[in-house]
Design a protein around this motif. Structure first.
Motif, PDB file in Angstrom:
ATOM      1  N   GLN A 107       0.831  -1.204   0.000  1.00 48.57           N
ATOM      2  CA  GLN A 107       0.000   0.000   0.000  1.00 48.57           C
ATOM      3  C   GLN A 107       0.868   1.257   0.000  1.00 48.57           C
ATOM      4  O   GLN A 107       0.648   2.176  -0.793  1.00 48.57           O
ATOM      5  CB  GLN A 107      -0.916   0.005   1.229  1.00 48.57           C
ATOM      6  CG  GLN A 107      -1.846   1.215   1.321  1.00 48.57           C
ATOM      7  CD  GLN A 107      -2.971   1.183   0.308  1.00 48.57           C
ATOM      8  OE1 GLN A 107      -3.625   0.167   0.106  1.00 48.57           O
ATOM      9  NE2 GLN A 107      -3.199   2.312  -0.364  1.00 48.57           N
ATOM     10  N   ASN A 109       3.880   1.715  -0.996  1.00 46.82           N
ATOM     11  CA  ASN A 109       4.700   1.891  -2.198  1.00 46.82           C
ATOM     12  C   ASN A 109       3.870   1.889  -3.484  1.00 46.82           C
ATOM     13  O   ASN A 109       4.417   1.768  -4.580  1.00 46.82           O
ATOM     14  CB  ASN A 109       5.767   0.787  -2.252  1.00 46.82           C
ATOM     15  CG  ASN A 109       6.865   1.002  -1.223  1.00 46.82           C
ATOM     16  OD1 ASN A 109       7.819   1.730  -1.461  1.00 46.82           O
ATOM     17  ND2 ASN A 109       6.713   0.382  -0.059  1.00 46.82           N
ATOM     18  N   ASN A 110       2.549   2.015  -3.332  1.00 46.27           N
ATOM     19  CA  ASN A 110       1.634   2.142  -4.468  1.00 46.27           C
ATOM     20  C   ASN A 110       1.717   0.969  -5.440  1.00 46.27           C
ATOM     21  O   ASN A 110       1.480   1.121  -6.646  1.00 46.27           O
ATOM     22  CB  ASN A 110       1.898   3.447  -5.235  1.00 46.27           C
ATOM     23  CG  ASN A 110       1.668   4.683  -4.382  1.00 46.27           C
ATOM     24  OD1 ASN A 110       0.649   4.776  -3.690  1.00 46.27           O
ATOM     25  ND2 ASN A 110       2.600   5.613  -4.414  1.00 46.27           N
ATOM     26  N   ASP A 113      -3.232  -0.636  -4.428  1.00 46.53           N
ATOM     27  CA  ASP A 113      -4.016   0.320  -3.645  1.00 46.53           C
ATOM     28  C   ASP A 113      -5.224  -0.410  -3.050  1.00 46.53           C
ATOM     29  O   ASP A 113      -6.325  -0.348  -3.582  1.00 46.53           O
ATOM     30  CB  ASP A 113      -4.459   1.483  -4.528  1.00 46.53           C
ATOM     31  CG  ASP A 113      -5.233   2.540  -3.760  1.00 46.53           C
ATOM     32  OD1 ASP A 113      -5.259   2.474  -2.508  1.00 46.53           O
ATOM     33  OD2 ASP A 113      -5.819   3.429  -4.399  1.00 46.53           O
ATOM     34  N   LYS A 115      -6.995   0.234  -0.618  1.00 41.50           N
ATOM     35  CA  LYS A 115      -8.069   1.133  -0.194  1.00 41.50           C
ATOM     36  C   LYS A 115      -9.144   1.266  -1.260  1.00 41.50           C
ATOM     37  O   LYS A 115     -10.334   1.427  -0.958  1.00 41.50           O
ATOM     38  CB  LYS A 115      -7.493   2.519   0.138  1.00 41.50           C
ATOM     39  CG  LYS A 115      -8.525   3.511   0.656  1.00 41.50           C
ATOM     40  CD  LYS A 115      -7.877   4.840   1.011  1.00 41.50           C
ATOM     41  CE  LYS A 115      -8.915   5.823   1.532  1.00 41.50           C
ATOM     42  NZ  LYS A 115      -8.308   7.124   1.899  1.00 41.50           N
ATOM     43  N   ASN A 116      -8.723   1.198  -2.519  1.00 38.03           N
ATOM     44  CA  ASN A 116      -9.672   1.356  -3.629  1.00 38.03           C
ATOM     45  C   ASN A 116      -9.860   0.063  -4.421  1.00 38.03           C
ATOM     46  O   ASN A 116     -10.243   0.095  -5.591  1.00 38.03           O
ATOM     47  CB  ASN A 116      -9.192   2.480  -4.546  1.00 38.03           C
ATOM     48  CG  ASN A 116      -9.231   3.831  -3.857  1.00 38.03           C
ATOM     49  OD1 ASN A 116     -10.302   4.292  -3.461  1.00 38.03           O
ATOM     50  ND2 ASN A 116      -8.075   4.462  -3.683  1.00 38.03           N
ATOM     51  N   LYS A 117      -9.563  -1.073  -3.781  1.00 39.14           N
ATOM     52  CA  LYS A 117      -9.748  -2.385  -4.409  1.00 39.14           C
ATOM     53  C   LYS A 117     -10.733  -3.226  -3.602  1.00 39.14           C
ATOM     54  O   LYS A 117     -10.951  -2.991  -2.409  1.00 39.14           O
ATOM     55  CB  LYS A 117      -8.414  -3.144  -4.487  1.00 39.14           C
ATOM     56  CG  LYS A 117      -7.326  -2.465  -5.306  1.00 39.14           C
ATOM     57  CD  LYS A 117      -7.607  -2.525  -6.791  1.00 39.14           C
ATOM     58  CE  LYS A 117      -6.419  -1.968  -7.581  1.00 39.14           C
ATOM     59  NZ  LYS A 117      -6.712  -1.935  -9.030  1.00 39.14           N
ATOM     60  N   CYS A 137      -6.526  -0.771   5.759  1.00 36.11           N
ATOM     61  CA  CYS A 137      -6.410  -0.024   4.503  1.00 36.11           C
ATOM     62  C   CYS A 137      -7.739   0.614   4.100  1.00 36.11           C
ATOM     63  O   CYS A 137      -7.751   1.621   3.379  1.00 36.11           O
ATOM     64  CB  CYS A 137      -5.924  -0.937   3.380  1.00 36.11           C
ATOM     65  SG  CYS A 137      -4.178  -1.388   3.495  1.00 36.11           S
TER      66      CYS A 137
END
Length: 297
Positions: A107, A109-110, A113, A115-117, A137
């Protein structure tokens, strides 16, 4: 040379032996399956006890955790009773640190994501560190424990509800026979597609690979798989199904990522055979400069 053996209730077709170096120590790491034969497991464990530096317990958990409380499987307690000299590790001590850290690193290190998955975690009680990190998350999560563990057609999407269910069922689940809990022996080699609705719903499928593989559909296009204990053949299977990304939480040796039980056994062997607390495992991982393995398929 230090020797670590992962003795597994699973299929011998997944056996592998490699050498690797950690902290200046050379290790022979071997995975040995008994094809679901509990008697053979007990006999082999007795042979290994006192002859190797540490033993990993594969193919099943010894402990499950929920809200800080540990539950021990009755069948595992019986199977491991014969180990008197060599420490036996099931990986649960490391799951709380390594897999929690893996989600946080991915998360931060991008790489993913969360949070949006939408994430399907096939068995959260088996991956308590991972599941808690995923909850933190803030993304959508389906807890697949009832489906993948008890064959009940219920996906749980509320973390609070999941905690209540886990607290209620775990004392019962740990008393069940091995045959009802986990695919062992030749069953590990077969795929029976099931729970397709939730595989399709998820962007990320996380948890024990044998649970993921056991019911995976032919179409996994664009999915991310977060797991470990994968072989080169497993990677091929996932690529054929269109998986975009495979992330393993344990290091890859000669094309193979071993289970957390192996990594925990290695770290305990380095520590002179003494088991450690979560913060001690994390400190050793940091010294190793460990990071998840991200493979684009």
């Amino acid at each position: 040379m230090k020797r670590v053996i992962s003795l597994s209730l699973g299929s011998s077709k997944r056996d592998k032996t490699v050498t690797a170096e950690f902290f200046g120590e050379t290790f022979e790491i071997s995975r040995q399956g008994v094809d679901g034969d509990e008697k053979k497991f007990v006999e082999r464990l007795a042979e290994l006890d006192g002859t190797v530096d540490a033993i990993g317990y594969g193919g099943m958990d010894r402990y499950l955790w929920s809200e800080g409380k540990r539950y021990e499987f009755a069948v595992s307690r019986k199977l491991l009773a014969g180990a008197k000299k060599t420490p036996v590790l099931d990986g649960s001590g490391l799951k709380n640190t390594l897999e929690r850290a893996a989600v946080e690193w991915l998360q931060a290190n991008n790489v993913v994501d969360f949070k949006n998955k939408k994430t399907l975690i096939v068995s959260a009680v088996d991956r308590f560190g991972m599941s808690e990190a995923l909850i933190a998350c803030g993304g959508q999560i389906c807890f697949g424990d009832l489906m993948f563990g008890l064959d009940l057609p219920v996906g749980i999407t509320n973390p609070k509800v999941f905690k209540v269910v886990a607290r209620t069922l775990l004392p019962i689940v740990v008393q069940m026979p091995l045959s009802m809990l986990y695919p062992t022996g030749d069953k590990q080699n077969h795929i029976v597609p099931k729970w397709g609705k939730w595989y399709a719903w998820a962007d990320v499928i996380a948890g024990d690979f044998l649970y993921i593989r056991r019911h995976m559909p032919d179409d996994l296009k664009g999915k991310t798989i977060l797991t470990n204990t994968t072989t080169e053949e497993n990677q091929k299977e996932l690529k054929e199904r269109g998986v975009k990304q495979l992330i393993t939480t344990t290091p890859i040796f000669d094309g193979r990522s071993f289970g957390t039980n192996v990594m925990e056994a290695m770290l305990v062997a380095i520590n002179g055979g003494k088991e450690m607390q979560s913060e001690e495992y994390l400190a050793m991982l940091q010294k190793l400069d460990w990071k998840p393995n991200v493979i684009t398929l």
